[in-house]
Design a protein around this motif. Structure first.
Motif, PDB file in Angstrom:
ATOM      1  N   ASP A 496       0.869  -1.208   0.060  1.00  0.00           N
ATOM      2  CA  ASP A 496       0.049  -0.081   0.224  1.00  0.00           C
ATOM      3  C   ASP A 496       0.727   1.352  -0.003  1.00  0.00           C
ATOM      4  OD1 ASP A 496      -2.305  -1.517   0.114  1.00  0.00           O
ATOM      5  OD2 ASP A 496      -2.234  -1.583   2.168  1.00  0.00           O
ATOM      6  N   ALA A 497       2.072   1.274  -0.195  1.00  0.00           N
ATOM      7  CA  ALA A 497       3.069   2.379  -0.241  1.00  0.00           C
ATOM      8  C   ALA A 497       2.562   3.462  -1.294  1.00  0.00           C
ATOM      9  CB  ALA A 497       4.507   1.703  -0.318  1.00  0.00           C
ATOM     10  N   ARG A 498       2.538   4.552  -0.974  1.00  0.00           N
ATOM     11  CA  ARG A 498       1.944   5.632  -1.867  1.00  0.00           C
ATOM     12  C   ARG A 498       3.206   6.557  -2.517  1.00  0.00           C
ATOM     13  NH1 ARG A 498      -3.634   5.338  -1.969  1.00  0.00           N
ATOM     14  NH2 ARG A 498      -3.957   3.575  -0.501  1.00  0.00           N
ATOM     15  N   ASP A 499       3.201   6.934  -3.583  1.00  0.00           N
ATOM     16  CA  ASP A 499       4.027   8.159  -4.086  1.00  0.00           C
ATOM     17  C   ASP A 499       3.657   9.271  -3.745  1.00  0.00           C
ATOM     18  OD1 ASP A 499       2.082   8.529  -5.811  1.00  0.00           O
ATOM     19  OD2 ASP A 499       2.890   7.979  -7.580  1.00  0.00           O
ATOM     20  N   PRO A 500       4.290  10.495  -3.922  1.00  0.00           N
ATOM     21  CA  PRO A 500       3.705  11.700  -3.743  1.00  0.00           C
ATOM     22  C   PRO A 500       2.606  11.974  -4.076  1.00  0.00           C
ATOM     23  CG  PRO A 500       6.002  12.011  -4.217  1.00  0.00           C
ATOM     24  CD  PRO A 500       5.613  10.366  -4.563  1.00  0.00           C
ATOM     25  N   ARG A 503      -0.346   7.517  -5.361  1.00  0.00           N
ATOM     26  CA  ARG A 503      -0.644   6.151  -6.246  1.00  0.00           C
ATOM     27  C   ARG A 503      -0.090   4.986  -5.377  1.00  0.00           C
ATOM     28  NH1 ARG A 503       0.387   9.807 -10.367  1.00  0.00           N
ATOM     29  NH2 ARG A 503       2.446   9.643 -10.468  1.00  0.00           N
ATOM     30  N   ARG A 504      -0.614   4.227  -5.221  1.00  0.00           N
ATOM     31  CA  ARG A 504      -0.120   3.041  -4.385  1.00  0.00           C
ATOM     32  C   ARG A 504       0.595   1.813  -5.649  1.00  0.00           C
ATOM     33  NH1 ARG A 504      -3.479  -1.815  -4.571  1.00  0.00           N
ATOM     34  NH2 ARG A 504      -2.778  -2.310  -2.043  1.00  0.00           N
ATOM     35  N   ILE A 505       1.561   0.996  -4.975  1.00  0.00           N
ATOM     36  CA  ILE A 505       2.253   0.171  -5.602  1.00  0.00           C
ATOM     37  C   ILE A 505       1.372  -0.721  -6.108  1.00  0.00           C
ATOM     38  CG2 ILE A 505       3.992  -1.631  -5.561  1.00  0.00           C
ATOM     39  CD1 ILE A 505       5.685   0.286  -3.948  1.00  0.00           C
ATOM     40  N   GLY A 506       0.774  -1.536  -5.191  1.00  0.00           N
ATOM     41  CA  GLY A 506       0.019  -2.767  -5.592  1.00  0.00           C
ATOM     42  C   GLY A 506       0.595  -4.110  -5.534  1.00  0.00           C
ATOM     43  N   GLU A 507      -0.206  -5.268  -5.311  1.00  0.00           N
ATOM     44  CA  GLU A 507       0.571  -6.413  -4.980  1.00  0.00           C
ATOM     45  C   GLU A 507       1.057  -6.814  -6.587  1.00  0.00           C
ATOM     46  OE1 GLU A 507      -1.713 -10.465  -4.634  1.00  0.00           O
ATOM     47  OE2 GLU A 507      -0.863 -10.030  -2.463  1.00  0.00           O
ATOM     48  N   ALA A 508       0.108  -6.478  -7.514  1.00  0.00           N
ATOM     49  CA  ALA A 508       0.780  -6.932  -8.957  1.00  0.00           C
ATOM     50  C   ALA A 508       2.035  -6.483  -9.313  1.00  0.00           C
ATOM     51  CB  ALA A 508      -0.401  -6.714  -9.862  1.00  0.00           C
ATOM     52  N   GLU A 509       2.441  -5.327  -8.972  1.00  0.00           N
ATOM     53  CA  GLU A 509       3.831  -4.778  -9.530  1.00  0.00           C
ATOM     54  C   GLU A 509       4.640  -5.298  -8.698  1.00  0.00           C
ATOM     55  OE1 GLU A 509       3.779  -0.642 -10.074  1.00  0.00           O
ATOM     56  OE2 GLU A 509       6.009  -0.423 -10.189  1.00  0.00           O
ATOM     57  N   VAL A 510       4.513  -5.543  -7.436  1.00  0.00           N
ATOM     58  CA  VAL A 510       5.676  -6.418  -6.476  1.00  0.00           C
ATOM     59  C   VAL A 510       5.787  -7.856  -7.031  1.00  0.00           C
ATOM     60  CG1 VAL A 510       6.158  -7.112  -3.968  1.00  0.00           C
ATOM     61  CG2 VAL A 510       4.871  -4.789  -4.354  1.00  0.00           C
ATOM     62  N   HIS A 537       9.635   4.547  -5.428  1.00  0.00           N
ATOM     63  CA  HIS A 537       8.199   4.777  -5.596  1.00  0.00           C
ATOM     64  C   HIS A 537       7.756   5.836  -4.718  1.00  0.00           C
ATOM     65  CE1 HIS A 537       4.129   3.929  -6.846  1.00  0.00           C
ATOM     66  NE2 HIS A 537       3.618   3.966  -5.285  1.00  0.00           N
ATOM     67  N   THR A 538       7.922   5.664  -3.370  1.00  0.00           N
ATOM     68  CA  THR A 538       7.789   6.770  -2.540  1.00  0.00           C
ATOM     69  C   THR A 538       8.197   7.992  -2.581  1.00  0.00           C
ATOM     70  OG1 THR A 538       9.039   5.859  -0.632  1.00  0.00           O
ATOM     71  CG2 THR A 538       6.949   4.896  -1.053  1.00  0.00           C
ATOM     72  N   GLY A 539       9.518   7.928  -2.890  1.00  0.00           N
ATOM     73  CA  GLY A 539      10.123   9.440  -3.041  1.00  0.00           C
ATOM     74  C   GLY A 539      10.229  10.010  -1.619  1.00  0.00           C
ATOM     75  N   ARG A 540       9.607  11.252  -1.646  1.00  0.00           N
ATOM     76  CA  ARG A 540       9.762  12.013  -0.274  1.00  0.00           C
ATOM     77  C   ARG A 540       8.410  11.713   0.542  1.00  0.00           C
ATOM     78  NH1 ARG A 540      13.406  16.000   0.082  1.00  0.00           N
ATOM     79  NH2 ARG A 540      14.786  16.463  -1.631  1.00  0.00           N
ATOM     80  N   ALA A 541       7.516  10.985  -0.063  1.00  0.00           N
ATOM     81  CA  ALA A 541       6.248  10.796   0.667  1.00  0.00           C
ATOM     82  C   ALA A 541       6.376   9.892   1.976  1.00  0.00           C
ATOM     83  CB  ALA A 541       5.113  10.175  -0.266  1.00  0.00           C
ATOM     84  N   ASP A 545       2.215   3.077   6.584  1.00  0.00           N
ATOM     85  CA  ASP A 545       1.984   1.895   7.654  1.00  0.00           C
ATOM     86  C   ASP A 545       3.673   1.153   7.684  1.00  0.00           C
ATOM     87  OD1 ASP A 545      -0.135  -0.967   7.569  1.00  0.00           O
ATOM     88  OD2 ASP A 545       1.271   0.000   9.239  1.00  0.00           O
ATOM     89  N   ASP A 546       4.028   0.170   8.433  1.00  0.00           N
ATOM     90  CA  ASP A 546       5.158  -0.223   8.708  1.00  0.00           C
ATOM     91  C   ASP A 546       5.267  -1.305   7.528  1.00  0.00           C
ATOM     92  OD1 ASP A 546       4.103  -0.806  12.048  1.00  0.00           O
ATOM     93  OD2 ASP A 546       4.802   0.818  11.204  1.00  0.00           O
ATOM     94  N   CYS A 547       6.543  -1.266   7.055  1.00  0.00           N
ATOM     95  CA  CYS A 547       6.944  -1.989   5.728  1.00  0.00           C
ATOM     96  C   CYS A 547       8.083  -3.252   6.324  1.00  0.00           C
ATOM     97  CB  CYS A 547       7.589  -1.311   4.815  1.00  0.00           C
ATOM     98  SG  CYS A 547       6.249   0.021   4.038  1.00  0.00           S
ATOM     99  N   THR A 548       7.514  -4.522   5.919  1.00  0.00           N
ATOM    100  CA  THR A 548       8.445  -5.372   6.250  1.00  0.00           C
ATOM    101  C   THR A 548       8.329  -6.518   5.391  1.00  0.00           C
ATOM    102  OG1 THR A 548       7.749  -5.333   8.679  1.00  0.00           O
ATOM    103  CG2 THR A 548       8.673  -7.356   8.130  1.00  0.00           C
TER     104      THR A 548
END
Length: 567
Positions: A496-500, A503-510, A537-541, A545-548
């Motif tokens: 669910d990480a978002r860019d500035p 827009r979220r990454i999404g599971e399909a792209e991962v 993807h996230t840049g400065r945004a 949520d926690d990312c693991t």
């Protein structure tokens, strides 16, 4: 039991004969159904199982009854007589086939029930230990001063370990001593401070070792003459915390010990003695005491951080240190070596978070991999994460399979999750390289995958909702496993990480990223690639949520040292 019912259903399919097993456990008057080939036959044999003379009742109803042992109980196996048994048959005919299949069936039933009873006994034995961990967790969580609850803490630990005398010693670096702040079974002035230069004293030895020490007999009397009266067995355990590499709690040097998981900083020592009957402290007692010592040490250090933040008005700096301390609670990926390779990274959205993982080297053939995600993030999630990690660390070593382990964690955390209205998604998998299979149980964790050498990702699907939503049983699933397969576990913070622009990454792209990995890539390489793309993807945004991410593969069996022991 589902396994027994499945065996009897297979027996019915192979022989055309209905079968059921009833058992009467010790102390029980009414028998219970262990399994049946059908519900109709279970109903038919209910009265038979409760009869005073089971054998006679069975013959009168054209059934065969055989007395069997089922673990910690005894029972009866009922089988339909059938025409093949009513009339003479040739050697090797249908009746012989029935006997042959029965001969294979009964050992399987005994094995299943022994595993069930063994798991029940193990959970009963661990019950007091889990209760102690949570009692102390609540005790420490409700105060900013460990000294204020030292007496209660000491009494709880001594009661669980069966000790009648104990002392809580706290480090006084300015004076170079271990000073008593609480005692049990002694006069208030009976225990003097112990100099850190008194090398023969058991408390000093445990302090410098950063772990637990035990003594029996005359050696115990010399190691602590006050507590070990009449040569009573002794146990001392260091109260430690992992080092953040930054000292803010004082200007005096802190002695440290480098171990397999980093640098342990001793803050004090717990010494216990006086068990009824003079029984020595066991290896299990040592493990529990070390766990408590670490828990108390982290609490003591956290309390000191709070006081330092208030006194120095440096809350931002203390938050960074809290983040480092939480990450130190997570195991090093090296714990699964040499049989497996692992890489793992947790990036909290705030200074502390609710994501966690656990890696376990179960034996030479099995590697355990667990990931968990506490709902929300921040301090409350971090506290629940610490409890969940402690419970999981105990249960993955005690359980027979992943489903039992997660169900045990579910029971342990039930009250805490109800009171906080929180939940935990959790997936626990065991890689068995000897059986070439992957066994797993998934409680609501959506992003767990087995990655094949061709880049194909197979989801380890959830079979139950996250822990905290219900107490429903959690089923175990099995997949095949090859030497070039690997596990990739992620939390939804990555997906669910978002860019500035939002827009979220999404599971399909991962998953698309993962298809480009090579069998020659190491877990560290894959981990770095995922976080590199995430950061791009996230840049400065800011993270929402926690990312693991956890990546694990098993080495080729021939590359593993056969003499290596498990931990």
């Amino acid at each position: 039991m589902n396994e027994v019912a499945a065996l009897l259903a297979a027996f019915l399919e192979a022989t055309g004969r209905q079968a059921a097993i009833w058992e009467r456990r010790e102390g029980s008057v009414v028998p219970t159904l262990l399994g049946a080939s059908s519900s109709v036959f279970a109903e038919r044999t209910t009265s038979c199982a409760q009869a005073w003379d089971v054998a006679s009742w069975a013959r009168s109803h054209h059934l065969h009854a055989q007395l069997v042992n089922t673990g910690d109980s005894v029972g009866w196996l009922f089988v339909e007589a059938g025409e093949a048994v009513q009339e003479p048959v040739a050697v090797g005919g249908p009746a012989a086939d029935v006997d042959r299949l029965l001969g294979r069936l009964l050992p399987l039933v005994r094995r299943i029930t022994r595993e069930r009873d063994g798991a029940t006994r193990e959970l009963a034995e661990r019950y007091e230990e889990i209760n102690l961990l949570y009692a102390i967790g609540e005790l420490l969580g409700g105060t900013t001063s460990v000294e204020s609850v030292a007496d209660t803490l000491l009494a709880e630990l001594a009661a669980t370990l069966g000790a009648t005398r104990a002392v809580f010693l706290q480090t006084n670096r300015a004076q170079g001593t271990l000073a008593p702040i609480a005692s049990l079974g002694l006069a208030d002035d009976a225990y003097e401070p112990v100099s850190l230069e008194q090398a023969t004293h058991i408390a000093v030895r445990a302090y410098h070792a950063g772990s637990a020490c035990t003594e029996d007999g005359n050696a115990a009397s010399l190691a602590d003459p006050i507590l070990a009266a009449r040569a009573a067995p002794l146990m001392a355990v260091a109260i430690t915390r992992p080092s953040s590499g930054v000292g803010i709690t004082g200007t005096f040097p802190v002695p440290t010990r480098r171990g397999a998981e980093g640098i342990a900083v001793p803050l004090g020592v717990l010494v216990l003695a006086g068990r009824p009957g003079g029984a020595p402290f066991s290896g299990g007692d040592r493990k529990l005491a070390v766990a408590i010592g670490t828990q108390v040490g982290v609490a003591m250090h956290n309390a000191s951080l709070v006081r330092a933040a208030v006194e120095r008005q440096q809350l931002a700096r203390e938050m960074r240190l809290a983040h480092e301390l939480q990450l130190k609670l997570l195991p090093s990926p090296q714990v699964v070596q040499p049989e497996a390779r692992a890489a793992a990274r947790v990036v909290p959205a705030e200074s502390v978070g609710g994501d966690f993982y656990l890696l376990a080297r179960l034996d030479q053939d099995r590697t355990g991999v667990l990931i968990g995600d506490v709902s929300g993030h921040g301090y409350q999630s971090a506290l629940v994460m610490a409890l969940a990690l402690s419970a999981a660390a105990i249960h993955v070593q005690a359980a027979f399979d992943p489903s039992i382990a997660i169900e045990a964690v579910q029971r342990s955390l039930r009250e805490e999750l109800m009171s906080t209205e929180m939940s935990i998604s959790m997936c626990y998998a065991v890689i068995d390289s000897r059986a070439n299979e992957l066994r797993f149980a998934n409680a609501g964790h959506p992003h767990a995958f087995k990655l094949s050498s061709d880049g194909h990702a197979t989801r380890l699907g959830a079979v139950a909702p996250p822990i905290g939503f219900s107490d429903a049983p959690i089923e175990e699933c099995v997949m095949s496993w090859r030497a070039d397969d690997r596990l990739v576990f992620l939390t939804d913070g990555v997906i669910d990480a978002r860019d500035p622009a939002g827009r979220r990454i999404g599971e399909a792209e991962v998953l698309q990223w993962l298809t480009h990995t090579s069998p020659t890539d190491t877990p560290d390489t894959i981990l770095d690639a995922i976080y590199g793309r995430l950061n791009a993807h996230t840049g400065r945004a800011p993270l929402r949520d926690d990312c693991t991410v956890v990546v694990v593969d098993r080495m080729v069996p021939s590359a593993v040292n056969p003499g290596e022991s498990s931990i």
